[in-house]
Design a protein around this motif. Structure first.
Motif, PDB file in Angstrom:
ATOM      1  N   THR A  98     -11.197  -5.685  29.615  1.00  0.00           N
ATOM      2  CA  THR A  98     -10.855  -4.312  29.249  1.00  0.00           C
ATOM      3  C   THR A  98     -11.873  -3.714  28.287  1.00  0.00           C
ATOM      4  O   THR A  98     -12.633  -4.426  27.628  1.00  0.00           O
ATOM      5  CB  THR A  98      -9.469  -4.266  28.589  1.00  0.00           C
ATOM      6  N   ASN A  99     -11.815  -2.389  28.266  1.00  0.00           N
ATOM      7  CA  ASN A  99     -12.574  -1.590  27.286  1.00  0.00           C
ATOM      8  C   ASN A  99     -11.606  -0.803  26.427  1.00  0.00           C
ATOM      9  O   ASN A  99     -10.546  -0.362  26.917  1.00  0.00           O
ATOM     10  CB  ASN A  99     -13.519  -0.614  27.974  1.00  0.00           C
ATOM     11  N   THR A 100     -11.996  -0.588  25.190  1.00  0.00           N
ATOM     12  CA  THR A 100     -11.212   0.247  24.287  1.00  0.00           C
ATOM     13  C   THR A 100     -12.152   1.247  23.615  1.00  0.00           C
ATOM     14  O   THR A 100     -13.154   0.853  23.018  1.00  0.00           O
ATOM     15  CB  THR A 100     -10.514  -0.601  23.216  1.00  0.00           C
ATOM     16  N   PHE A 101     -11.810   2.492  23.739  1.00  0.00           N
ATOM     17  CA  PHE A 101     -12.633   3.563  23.131  1.00  0.00           C
ATOM     18  C   PHE A 101     -11.715   4.718  22.767  1.00  0.00           C
ATOM     19  O   PHE A 101     -10.586   4.824  23.270  1.00  0.00           O
ATOM     20  CB  PHE A 101     -13.752   4.017  24.071  1.00  0.00           C
ATOM     21  N   GLN A 102     -12.233   5.574  21.937  1.00  0.00           N
ATOM     22  CA  GLN A 102     -11.413   6.649  21.370  1.00  0.00           C
ATOM     23  C   GLN A 102     -12.250   7.917  21.227  1.00  0.00           C
ATOM     24  O   GLN A 102     -13.432   7.870  20.873  1.00  0.00           O
ATOM     25  CB  GLN A 102     -10.872   6.231  20.007  1.00  0.00           C
ATOM     26  N   MET A 103     -11.630   9.067  21.504  1.00  0.00           N
ATOM     27  CA  MET A 103     -12.266  10.373  21.340  1.00  0.00           C
ATOM     28  C   MET A 103     -11.455  11.185  20.337  1.00  0.00           C
ATOM     29  O   MET A 103     -10.254  11.394  20.518  1.00  0.00           O
ATOM     30  CB  MET A 103     -12.335  11.113  22.676  1.00  0.00           C
TER      31      MET A 103
ATOM     32  N   LEU B  92     -16.419  -2.818  24.754  1.00  0.00           N
ATOM     33  CA  LEU B  92     -16.907  -2.494  26.089  1.00  0.00           C
ATOM     34  C   LEU B  92     -17.225  -3.816  26.787  1.00  0.00           C
ATOM     35  O   LEU B  92     -18.240  -4.452  26.506  1.00  0.00           O
ATOM     36  CB  LEU B  92     -18.156  -1.607  26.029  1.00  0.00           C
ATOM     37  N   ASN B  93     -16.340  -4.206  27.689  1.00  0.00           N
ATOM     38  CA  ASN B  93     -16.507  -5.471  28.398  1.00  0.00           C
ATOM     39  C   ASN B  93     -16.869  -5.291  29.867  1.00  0.00           C
ATOM     40  O   ASN B  93     -17.275  -6.252  30.498  1.00  0.00           O
ATOM     41  CB  ASN B  93     -15.236  -6.324  28.292  1.00  0.00           C
ATOM     42  N   TRP B  94     -16.674  -4.148  30.412  1.00  0.00           N
ATOM     43  CA  TRP B  94     -17.067  -3.900  31.803  1.00  0.00           C
ATOM     44  C   TRP B  94     -17.827  -2.578  31.877  1.00  0.00           C
ATOM     45  O   TRP B  94     -17.730  -1.717  30.997  1.00  0.00           O
ATOM     46  CB  TRP B  94     -15.858  -3.900  32.745  1.00  0.00           C
ATOM     47  N   LEU B  95     -18.599  -2.381  32.972  1.00  0.00           N
ATOM     48  CA  LEU B  95     -19.499  -1.256  33.062  1.00  0.00           C
ATOM     49  C   LEU B  95     -19.167  -0.303  34.199  1.00  0.00           C
ATOM     50  O   LEU B  95     -19.370   0.901  34.052  1.00  0.00           O
ATOM     51  CB  LEU B  95     -20.945  -1.745  33.238  1.00  0.00           C
ATOM     52  N   SER B  96     -18.691  -0.821  35.339  1.00  0.00           N
ATOM     53  CA  SER B  96     -18.487   0.055  36.489  1.00  0.00           C
ATOM     54  C   SER B  96     -17.321  -0.451  37.319  1.00  0.00           C
ATOM     55  O   SER B  96     -16.920  -1.617  37.225  1.00  0.00           O
ATOM     56  CB  SER B  96     -19.762   0.127  37.342  1.00  0.00           C
ATOM     57  N   HIS B  97     -16.800   0.415  38.154  1.00  0.00           N
ATOM     58  CA  HIS B  97     -15.706   0.057  39.053  1.00  0.00           C
ATOM     59  C   HIS B  97     -16.280  -0.278  40.429  1.00  0.00           C
ATOM     60  O   HIS B  97     -17.484  -0.118  40.678  1.00  0.00           O
ATOM     61  CB  HIS B  97     -14.682   1.184  39.145  1.00  0.00           C
TER      62      HIS B  97
ATOM     63  N   ASN C 212     -26.421   3.657  33.062  1.00  0.00           N
ATOM     64  CA  ASN C 212     -27.502   2.711  32.856  1.00  0.00           C
ATOM     65  C   ASN C 212     -26.901   1.437  32.280  1.00  0.00           C
ATOM     66  O   ASN C 212     -25.864   1.461  31.622  1.00  0.00           O
ATOM     67  CB  ASN C 212     -28.543   3.309  31.907  1.00  0.00           C
ATOM     68  N   MET C 213     -27.585   0.316  32.529  1.00  0.00           N
ATOM     69  CA  MET C 213     -27.063  -0.960  32.072  1.00  0.00           C
ATOM     70  C   MET C 213     -26.978  -1.054  30.549  1.00  0.00           C
ATOM     71  O   MET C 213     -26.224  -1.870  30.023  1.00  0.00           O
ATOM     72  CB  MET C 213     -27.933  -2.105  32.611  1.00  0.00           C
ATOM     73  N   VAL C 214     -27.742  -0.231  29.861  1.00  0.00           N
ATOM     74  CA  VAL C 214     -27.676  -0.293  28.395  1.00  0.00           C
ATOM     75  C   VAL C 214     -26.440   0.422  27.875  1.00  0.00           C
ATOM     76  O   VAL C 214     -26.305   0.609  26.663  1.00  0.00           O
ATOM     77  CB  VAL C 214     -28.939   0.315  27.771  1.00  0.00           C
ATOM     78  N   ILE C 215     -25.565   0.844  28.749  1.00  0.00           N
ATOM     79  CA  ILE C 215     -24.346   1.512  28.296  1.00  0.00           C
ATOM     80  C   ILE C 215     -23.519   0.598  27.402  1.00  0.00           C
ATOM     81  O   ILE C 215     -22.763   1.055  26.541  1.00  0.00           O
ATOM     82  CB  ILE C 215     -23.516   1.988  29.510  1.00  0.00           C
ATOM     83  N   ARG C 216     -23.695  -0.711  27.593  1.00  0.00           N
ATOM     84  CA  ARG C 216     -22.951  -1.653  26.761  1.00  0.00           C
ATOM     85  C   ARG C 216     -23.377  -1.553  25.293  1.00  0.00           C
ATOM     86  O   ARG C 216     -22.655  -1.984  24.402  1.00  0.00           O
ATOM     87  CB  ARG C 216     -23.145  -3.073  27.289  1.00  0.00           C
ATOM     88  N   ASP C 217     -24.587  -0.957  25.047  1.00  0.00           N
ATOM     89  CA  ASP C 217     -25.048  -0.827  23.663  1.00  0.00           C
ATOM     90  C   ASP C 217     -24.341   0.295  22.905  1.00  0.00           C
ATOM     91  O   ASP C 217     -24.558   0.451  21.703  1.00  0.00           O
ATOM     92  CB  ASP C 217     -26.553  -0.556  23.634  1.00  0.00           C
ATOM     93  N   LEU C 218     -23.528   1.059  23.591  1.00  0.00           N
ATOM     94  CA  LEU C 218     -22.810   2.134  22.899  1.00  0.00           C
ATOM     95  C   LEU C 218     -21.928   1.588  21.781  1.00  0.00           C
ATOM     96  O   LEU C 218     -21.698   2.274  20.783  1.00  0.00           O
ATOM     97  CB  LEU C 218     -21.955   2.917  23.897  1.00  0.00           C
ATOM     98  N   ALA C 219     -21.458   0.365  21.949  1.00  0.00           N
ATOM     99  CA  ALA C 219     -20.589  -0.204  20.915  1.00  0.00           C
ATOM    100  C   ALA C 219     -21.365  -0.681  19.708  1.00  0.00           C
ATOM    101  O   ALA C 219     -20.762  -1.021  18.677  1.00  0.00           O
ATOM    102  CB  ALA C 219     -19.778  -1.357  21.499  1.00  0.00           C
TER     103      ALA C 219
END
Length: 1492
Positions: A359-364, A382-387, A424-431
């Motif tokens: 799962t992913n957990t994020f907040q706006m 952020l544990n997954w990137l795409s569906h 992009n694969m670096v999306i995991r760096d958002l965390a």
């Protein structure tokens, strides 16, 4: 078959039951835990702790509320410490002070709880080392809301509590006040609040209606939230990681591209995508720290500005300070509404069952004050990137196209993709990136108009990267603190900021922010602003707007106008204390600076300290008397600025940098006057003025380069191409007009002329031009434009400063500080800065387009052209001065009956020779809440919503909006060539107008035609041919003329290339459609069906006689369009009518010195009267009148002057003398010339003629006639002594003829004579001796004699000559006692003849020389009948007497005659008669000639 259906239904029901069971497994586990441990059961109190705030700087422990603290049974290690220090706004930190409880108890140890999931699964992304991060995710396994800070209602205010607080909002006074310790504690948490329970047994913020079968919910916001130019009062909360404001397309193609190019054929959604990917609700393990239910959470907290309840205050303060410290430019932001949306433990769609635990957990967090909107994105896990639909695998959600992160405005307008993370694969760096407020994983954005990132971006690299900084403008003088965000900063790496040509070093604040202080910039408008980090090149760039000092945002205010006076008592100033610091105890310093130009480089120099240390209260009183004894080296500076800055900024902001506040330019007489008086004396203003006049006379004359002022205010307002409002005197924003008293509005030339000068035209309350010839407050042209002239770094070219040095400074020294009639002021007004009248003013030509669309050419031709695409409105055919104005027409929106086959103007693009390209574009329908029009300069949007940004100058072009408008609904563009374009918007309908000066006559082409005052050539084609088209034939006009001017993206001969900004790949062909066929019928009756007669009647009712309005309403059924079409049409026609009228003006009528005019009108019919000051007298006409032919009437009594009384008297005397001289001198010249001509004529006829001397009296005239008419041979009774007959008693006449060699004896004649009174005397016998004239009483030597014969002493005085005739006048000798002369003896006569005879002797000389009179005649032949020599009058013969002192013998020996005897005169004519034949030798006479 039935069995098969039954099996299918059973399988379907089973699958649904399985899905629901999986989604609710966490809920079941939670319910089980809740049943095991009741929530309302209070755990045992282990120890009591008191939390006290200890500020770092005070080192004291203020008293705070005491609370009971119950330690949880277990705390995860991540919960034991904060991941980052408190932000700068929350410096005071709470330090726990543990005290022993009253009842001794052993403290419980805090031990971590083992979890079946690895640390990587919770906080680690891509194998990175876990970052210390505190937040709601970090919770103990059995945390169920233990007591932490319990209020009277029993609610625990622990930030990690999963139970929602009371939702009762309160605005009552005296509510909750948050402490700095509590604020710091709240801000140390990474995640904001989200609750899955409330105090009333509900589900809190948890949205249980959102699941796999229903992925979104509609949410009403009940307030306006600006987003990307639009504004929404609703949203849709989606399970798929975004907030949506419109429907998405039916299917998505990966990778996602926004905006949708095929809009409106395909839907283009408006959304905020924090993690735009198909999701489903995941699962958690029973051993997870945070046991709140997985899913989507939603909370809206409204009306925070007035809230006083605890939760409202805490939400407001926490959000406000997080945004203020996290985003540059948000220093004054106060949230009004906050939205918190949380996606907790969501998994990717399409995965296997076990993937639900990935799962992913994020907040706006959205915060808005309904003008500005900010977003805080917190990426916790952020544990997954795409569906799977995007290509991801089914187990871990890896591979494929990762989620989209960014924003889309919708409606095919604009989008922002957060690079390099999005898709992009670096999306995991958002965390682990962002570092908003010091937290890794926090990213902050500003969303209202444009997307501005507020956090650093470490992973992006390109040749040109966008730089975020605030403020985006600053005063040219410098001192503006610029906060910069873009790259991630390091305290050990140098940052260099480059402002145009100046570089400064940056100051590190935190990883997300660097501060640079703007230096003194000699520039204006938009300049390059770029930074370099370390050894990198300047790749982070932006545009920084430099405000001129005279037009910069005013930050120091003067309460009165005393600062402009020569000798004020005090000067009160105020400023906003928060512009320097929020610390009320800070100290500030006030200093004085000045400017001068004595070198090539501009000189901005420090002068003195006004106040060294002052508490920042926001006000101060300057006392000029405190500076009487100053002796400044640079005391020649006559204007300058006040500066305010912090004295010790590091005490308040931990930075050694202080903002600087500058005043507007001010004169310095209040400070420098004592020094000027010592240097120049009491009349120092005159000395300063004289110095300036001498210097200014050496500079070139610039008045000939300026455009002429319009005669009236109406003309000035309509001349959009050459004049714009003057900030100093604007009827809409600044009516004070300090330096133009009596004016209500002034305009100045929009752009500098070739030499950098600026025209100014001011108008009084009657709308007439004010002139300096009339008063000192009149219009004054300026040598230097406020915008300066390139290059700006040279003297006389610096924006504002050079203008003040050359034009404003002398106004004070010559006029403001002196009298209006002072010599210096009049020299300033009449010679150096005289107003230009409007006699030769030429109003511009106007053409326009409006409606759907209707066009009116420069020559007044009206027609309708419904073209679809981009077309040429007007362009120059002169290659030396080119310009292009282009318009984009798009189809009207459909009406009730379907599509509308008509178009409207939606964008105007324009460019000059080498100027910046300007585009003015209509904003989409729902994006007009704040700005109506978009303005793009070379493709970059610019805004005019601040006072200092109202007028913006680019290369060769000035763009401005009226000062009274904030929504950019009216934009005026002015080019250097005098071309103006005005774009106006109302209710979504645009009109464009073009203003051209006369130099473009016969040099234009396009849809606006050729401006030639001939309508026949308006339809000129690009090839130069003129199309013969009937304006009523709309079809022929459309195909044979309009489409010929369509633009493409390539350059077409005679048409050009399109200038419009291309976005998202939309070229010219996107806006054109060859299959579009508009309506070609103009009359609504002819193209509307018979059953729509109501629409025809309605059109006539709305529009009256305006056919364009009727057409627009019938086509669109839009009342607003019809109304504004009529309005635009009437406005344009009135403009053309006004400008076509001949301007008649009588021009300048100079005011007499030391006087004044009672009115300043100079239009036909105006009557102007004059008055003089006290002590002066008016000379000339007292009133003049302006005639209909544009000339002042001729003065009847001379031009008007005001003279001092003494000068007036002197002038009158001189005039009298002059009149006398002018009359007498010409008369004398005429007489002399007449006599001369007459003499020349007589001499020509008779060379021996002599001019007779006429007597001055009647007696003298009679005497001369007697002598001239005397004839010795005449026996008549007439003798030489009288004209009347003389009678003797015996009637016997004797003759005494001379004998040769014998002496001559002259016997007196006895005769009857008349005295001077014409009395008859019958006999001379016994008559008494007559008194003789003085000339007869001369001795032989010329000595004057008395009647007794004795000499008269010359020194005794001379008496007046006697004009009476006597016989003694013609005799020589001694005086006989009887009264007549005794004749000389022959010996005496011969002796006298030998010694004194001179043929050139003249009796006139005897009066002017020392020689004796001569009574001797050289020839005795002509003797009278009495034996004596006949004596002729004085004018019969002229002799030259010898000079004084010359012996008479010598003179007699050398004398020669020069004239012959004159002819006889008659009494009737007074003219000489021919000489007597016997008169051969005249006898000289001692008679004195009579002068006429």
């Amino acid at each position: 078959m039935r069995f098969k259906l039954f099996v299918v239904c059973a399988l379907a029901c089973g699958f649904m039951a399985y899905v629901l069971a999986n989604e609710n497994v966490s809920t079941e586990v939670e319910d089980q835990i809740i049943k095991t441990v009741p929530a309302n059961k209070a755990p045992k109190i282990v120890e009591a702790a008191e939390f006290v705030e200890i500020p770092e700087e005070l080192k004291t422990t203020p008293a705070v509320k005491k609370v009971d603290k119950v330690s949880p049974p277990a705390v995860a290690p991540a919960a034991a410490k904060a991941s980052s220090p408190a932000p700068a706004a929350a410096k005071p930190q709470a330090k726990p002070i543990v005290q022993a409880a009253v009842a001794a108890a052993a403290p419980m140890k805090l031990s971590p709880v083992a979890s079946s999931r690895g640390t990587d699964d919770i906080l680690t992304v891509a194998g990175l080392k876990p970052q210390a991060k505190s937040g709601a995710l970090v919770m103990p396994l059995e945390y169920l809301g233990e007591l932490y800070d319990v209020d009277t209602s029993g609610y625990n205010w622990d930030p990690n509590n999963n139970v929602a607080p009371p939702d009762t909002a309160s605005t009552a006074a005296g509510g909750y006040t948050i402490t700095s310790a509590r604020l710091a504690e709240l801000r140390q948490n990474f995640m904001y609040w989200f609750f899955d329970k409330d105090m009333y047994g509900g589900r809190g913020d948890y949205q249980f209606d959102i699941h796999a079968s229903m992925t979104q919910l509609h949410k009403n916001l009940n307030f306006q939230m600006p987003f990307y130019g639009f504004r929404f009062n609703y949203t849709r909360l989606s399970l798929n990681g975004y907030l949506e404001f419109s429907d998405p397309p039916e299917y998505l193609t990966y990778p996602l591209v926004f905006p949708i190019k095929d809009w409106p054929v395909k839907r283009d959604p408006s959304f905020m995508g924090i993690f735009f990917s198909k999701c489903r609700v995941g699962r958690i393990y029973p051993t997870d720290i945070d046991q709140r239910t997985p899913g989507v959470y939603w909370r809206v907290v409204r009306d925070l500005m007035g809230r006083t309840d605890r939760f409202g205050v805490e939400v407001r303060e926490r959000t406000m300070w997080d945004i203020r410290t996290g985003v540059v430019g948000a220093d004054t932001f106060v949230p009004k509404h906050v939205v918190i949306a949380t996606w907790k433990n969501v998994s990717f769609a399409g995965g296997i069952d076990n993937s639900l635990f990935t799962t992913n957990t994020f907040q706006m967090v959205l915060a808005t004050d309904e003008v500005y909107t900010y977003a805080i994105w917190n990426y916790a896990v952020l544990n997954w990137l795409s569906h799977t639909e995007a290509g991801g695998d089914t187990t871990k959600g890896e591979g494929g196209t990762p989620a989209y992160v960014g924003f889309n405005a919708g409606n095919g307008t604009q989008a922002y993709e957060y690079k390099p993370y999005s898709q992009n694969m670096v999306i995991r760096d958002l965390a682990n990136r962002g570092w908003g407020n010091g937290f890794p994983g926090r990213h902050i954005f500003r969303l209202d108009e444009q997307i501005l990132i507020g956090s650093c971006n470490k992973d992006i690299d390109a040749a040109l990267l966008p730089l975020t900084f605030a403020p985006e403008s600053g005063n040219m003088l410098g001192g503006q603190v610029v906060n910069i965000t873009g790259p991630c900063f390091d305290p050990d790496i140098r940052v260099t900021c480059h402002f145009d040509t100046e570089s400064v070093l940056g100051t590190y604040v935190d990883r997300n922010r660097v501060i640079c202080v703007q230096p003194f910039l000699k520039a204006e408008g938009y300049i390059r602003f770029q930074i370099s980090v370390g050894t990198q090149r300047f790749k982070w760039r932006g545009k920084y707007f430099v405000e001129t000092p005279a037009a910069a945002t005013e930050k120091i205010f003067f309460a009165t106008d005393d600062v402009h006076k020569k000798n004020p008592n005090e000067i009160r100033i105020t400023w906003n204390a928060f512009n320097l610091t929020s610390n009320a105890n800070a100290n500030v310093m006030i200093s004085l600076w000045g400017y001068r130009e004595t070198k090539i480089e501009p000189q901005l120099e420090y002068i003195d300290v006004i106040e060294a240390s002052l508490t920042n209260t926001g006000s101060y009183v300057i006392t000029p008397s405190n500076y009487l004894n100053r002796h400044n080296i640079n005391n020649d500076m006559q204007f300058g600025f006040l500066q305010i800055n912090l004295t010790q900024p590091d005490q308040y902001s931990n930075l050694a940098l202080s903002p600087i506040l500058w005043s507007r330019p001010i004169p310095l007489a209040w400070y420098m006057a004592p020094q000027w008086e010592q240097k120049h004396g009491k009349r120092w203003p005159r000395a300063l003025c004289d110095n300036w006049i001498r210097a200014d006379r050496f500079l070139r004359n610039f008045a000939a380069d300026l455009p002429l002022c319009p005669c009236t205010l109406e003309q000035a307002v309509l001349d959009k191409g050459r004049f714009r409002p003057d900030r100093e005197c604007d009827k809409d924003s600044n009516p004070s007009c300090l330096r133009h008293r009596g004016a209500i509005h002034c305009v100045v030339s929009g752009t500098p002329v070739a030499q950098g000068a600026e025209q100014q035209c001011c108008y009084d309350r009657y709308g007439f031009l004010m002139l300096t010839y009339d008063q000192m407050w009149g219009s004054r042209p300026r040598r230097i434009h406020n915008l300066g002239k390139m290059p700006w770094n040279e003297a006389s070219k610096v924006p504002s400063l050079s203008m003040w040095f050359h034009d404003m400074r002398p106004f004070y020294s010559c006029c403001y500080w002196q009298e209006e009639q002072a010599v210096g002021c009049e020299t300033y007004r009449f010679e150096r800065r005289p107003s230009q009248d409007c006699v030769a003013y030429q109003a511009p030509g106007v053409a326009g387009v409006f409606g759907d669309p209707h066009l009116i050419t420069f020559d007044g031709t009206q027609y309708t052209f419904n073209g679809l695409g981009e077309f040429v409105l007007a362009r120059s055919t002169d290659q030396s001065e080119r310009f292009e104005v282009q318009g984009r027409f798009q189809q009207m929106p459909p009406n009730y009956y379907g599509q509308v086959m008509a178009t409207q103007l939606t964008s105007v693009a324009m460019r000059g020779n080498t100027t910046t390209t300007i585009e003015v574009r209509l904003r989409p329908l729902h994006a007009r809440w704040r700005y109506r029009l978009d303005v793009l300069a070379d493709g970059r949007k610019v805004y005019f919503d601040r006072e200092s940004l109202k007028f913006q100058h680019f290369d060769g072009v000035t763009v401005y909006t009226p000062t009274y408008l904030l929504n950019q609904s009216q934009v005026v563009v002015q080019f250097d060539a005098g071309i103006g374009i005005e774009v106006v918007e109302n209710e979504g309908f645009m009109t464009g107008r073009v203003f051209l000066p006369w130099k473009f006559i016969n040099k234009t082409a396009g849809l606006f035609g050729n401006w030639s005052y001939n309508k026949l050539d308006d339809f000129t084609l690009p090839n130069g041919q003129v199309a013969s088209i009937n304006t009523n034939d709309m079809r022929s006009l459309y195909y044979n003329f309009g489409l010929k001017w369509m633009l493409t993206d390539r350059d077409v001969s005679g048409v050009g290339a399109a200038l419009f900004t291309r976005e998202f790949g939309r070229m010219a062909s996107y806006y054109s459609n060859a299959s579009f066929v508009p309506n070609f019928v103009m009359n609504p009756v002819d193209f509307l069906p018979a059953n729509r007669s109501y629409d025809v009647d309605r059109a006539e009712e709305l529009c009256g006689e305006c056919s364009q309005c009727e057409y627009d309403y019938a086509m669109t059924l839009d009342r607003d369009l019809a109304h504004f079409t009529k309005n635009y049409y009437e406005t344009l026609v009135n403009m053309q009518t006004e400008n076509a009228q001949r301007v008649v003006s009588c021009g300048v009528l100079q005011t007499p010195r030391f006087g004044r005019k009672l009115s300043f009108d100079f239009m036909p019919g105006a009557k102007v009267a004059f008055e003089c000051n006290e002590g002066f007298i008016l000379v000339g006409d007292q009133r003049r009148e302006c005639l209909a032919n544009g000339l002042w009437n001729l003065p009847e009594y001379g031009y008007t002057e005001c003279l001092r009384e003494v000068y007036y008297t002197r002038r009158i005397a001189f005039i009298a003398i002059g009149i006398i001289l002018l009359v007498i001198v010409p008369l004398m010249l005429c007489i002399v010339c007449g006599v001369y001509r007459y003499r020349q004529k007589q001499l020509k006829e008779d060379p021996h003629w002599q001019m007779p001397v006429l007597p001055r009296s009647r007696a003298g005239s009679a005497r001369n006639l007697r002598v001239l008419n005397y004839d010795p041979e005449d026996d008549s009774d007439t003798d030489a002594s009288t004209l009347k007959k003389s009678r003797s008693y015996d009637k016997v006449y004797r003759t005494n003829e001379p004998l040769p060699g014998k002496p001559q004896i002259d016997f007196p004649a006895k005769k009857w004579d008349l005295d001077m009174n014409d009395e008859d005397v019958t006999s001379s016998e016994g008559e008494k001796p007559k008194q003789t004239g003085r000339r007869s009483l001369r001795s032989g030597s010329g000595t004057e004699l008395n009647h007794d014969g004795t000499a008269i002493d010359d020194e005794a005085g001379h008496h007046d000559d006697d004009d009476d005739y006597d016989e003694g006048d013609i005799h020589t000798g001694t005086v006989h006692p009887a009264g007549y002369h005794q004749p000389l003896s022959p010996e005496e006569a011969d002796h006298l003849h030998q010694q004194q005879y001179s043929p050139t002797f003249s009796g006139v000389d005897s009066r002017t020389s020392g020689a004796s009179s001569i009574n001797y005649t050289p020839q005795a032949a002509a003797q009278n009948r009495f034996g004596g020599v006949p004596v002729l009058p004085n004018n019969t013969q002229y002799y030259n007497r010898p000079p004084s002192g010359v012996p008479q013998a010598t003179a007699a020996a050398t004398a020669t005659p020069v004239r012959i005897a004159p002819t006889q005169l008659t009494q009737d004519s007074g003219l000489p008669s021919p000489p007597l034949p016997h008169a051969t030798s005249p006898t000289p006479s001692v008679q004195k000639s009579t002068e006429v």
